[in-house]
Design a protein around this motif. Structure first.
Motif, mmCIF file in Angstrom:
data_model
loop_
_atom_site.group_PDB
_atom_site.id
_atom_site.type_symbol
_atom_site.label_atom_id
_atom_site.label_comp_id
_atom_site.label_asym_id
_atom_site.label_seq_id
_atom_site.Cartn_x
_atom_site.Cartn_y
_atom_site.Cartn_z
ATOM 1 N N ASP A 27 0.811 -1.213 0.000
ATOM 2 C CA ASP A 27 0.000 0.000 0.000
ATOM 3 C C ASP A 27 0.853 1.275 0.000
ATOM 4 O O ASP A 27 0.406 2.323 0.439
ATOM 5 N N GLU A 28 2.074 1.178 -0.502
ATOM 6 C CA GLU A 28 2.890 2.380 -0.656
ATOM 7 C C GLU A 28 2.316 3.225 -1.784
ATOM 8 O O GLU A 28 1.743 2.699 -2.734
ATOM 9 N N TRP A 29 2.511 4.517 -1.697
ATOM 10 C CA TRP A 29 1.926 5.415 -2.684
ATOM 11 C C TRP A 29 2.481 5.163 -4.087
ATOM 12 O O TRP A 29 1.769 5.330 -5.069
ATOM 13 N N ALA A 30 3.744 4.758 -4.189
ATOM 14 C CA ALA A 30 4.330 4.502 -5.511
ATOM 15 C C ALA A 30 3.655 3.308 -6.191
ATOM 16 O O ALA A 30 3.399 3.340 -7.400
ATOM 17 N N ILE A 32 0.559 2.216 -5.589
ATOM 18 C CA ILE A 32 -0.810 2.613 -5.919
ATOM 19 C C ILE A 32 -0.823 3.521 -7.139
ATOM 20 O O ILE A 32 -1.666 3.376 -8.029
ATOM 21 N N PHE A 33 0.125 4.437 -7.212
ATOM 22 C CA PHE A 33 0.222 5.329 -8.368
ATOM 23 C C PHE A 33 0.523 4.537 -9.640
ATOM 24 O O PHE A 33 -0.109 4.760 -10.679
ATOM 25 N N SER A 89 -10.365 -1.691 0.603
ATOM 26 C CA SER A 89 -10.051 -0.800 1.714
ATOM 27 C C SER A 89 -11.012 -0.878 2.896
ATOM 28 O O SER A 89 -10.767 -0.227 3.903
#
Length: 124
Positions: A27-30, A32-33, A89
């Motif tokens: 679930d790191e932003w990278a 997800i992006f 989520s």
């Protein structure tokens, strides 16, 4: 560069799989992006292919959409993305049911759209 037909036709679905795989990894932003980028590219490829392969193009100009055509084309993919995000989520059964409903609605819209666009033009 020409890709074999088997690879070319399945490439957007491979993008969807890559998007799902990235979401499962963490679930790191990278991640997800990157998953969002893969998902968006798959949607763009599928919508552009659908626009070029339509057999009902003569009807397309006469249809009055509730939304602008660009939004209309991407709406089922948006429903699916929201449904997947909510399913991943939350653990609340109400929200999971709503997400599942969005996924079913997206699938229904895509199947109906494919069926209507691949029919040959008729007189009636």
């Amino acid at each position: 560069m020409v890709l074999p037909k088997l690879v070319y036709e399945n490439l957007p679905y491979l993008y969807f799989l890559a998007s799902g795989g990235l979401l499962v990894l963490g679930d790191e932003w990278a991640l997800i992006f990157s998953a969002g980028i893969f998902y968006a590219v798959a949607c763009i490829v599928l919508v552009s292919r659908s626009a070029h392969r339509r057999l009902d193009k003569h009807k397309a100009n006469s249809i009055q959409y509730l939304f602008p055509e660009l939004i209309y084309e991407y709406l089922p993919y948006t429903y699916a993305a929201i449904g997947i995000f909510v399913l991943m989520s939350t653990v609340n059964p109400f929200y999971q049911f709503a997400a599942f409903t969005l996924l079913i609605l997206a699938l229904r819209n895509l199947l109906c759209r494919k069926n209507n666009r691949t029919k040959s033009p008729s007189l009636f």
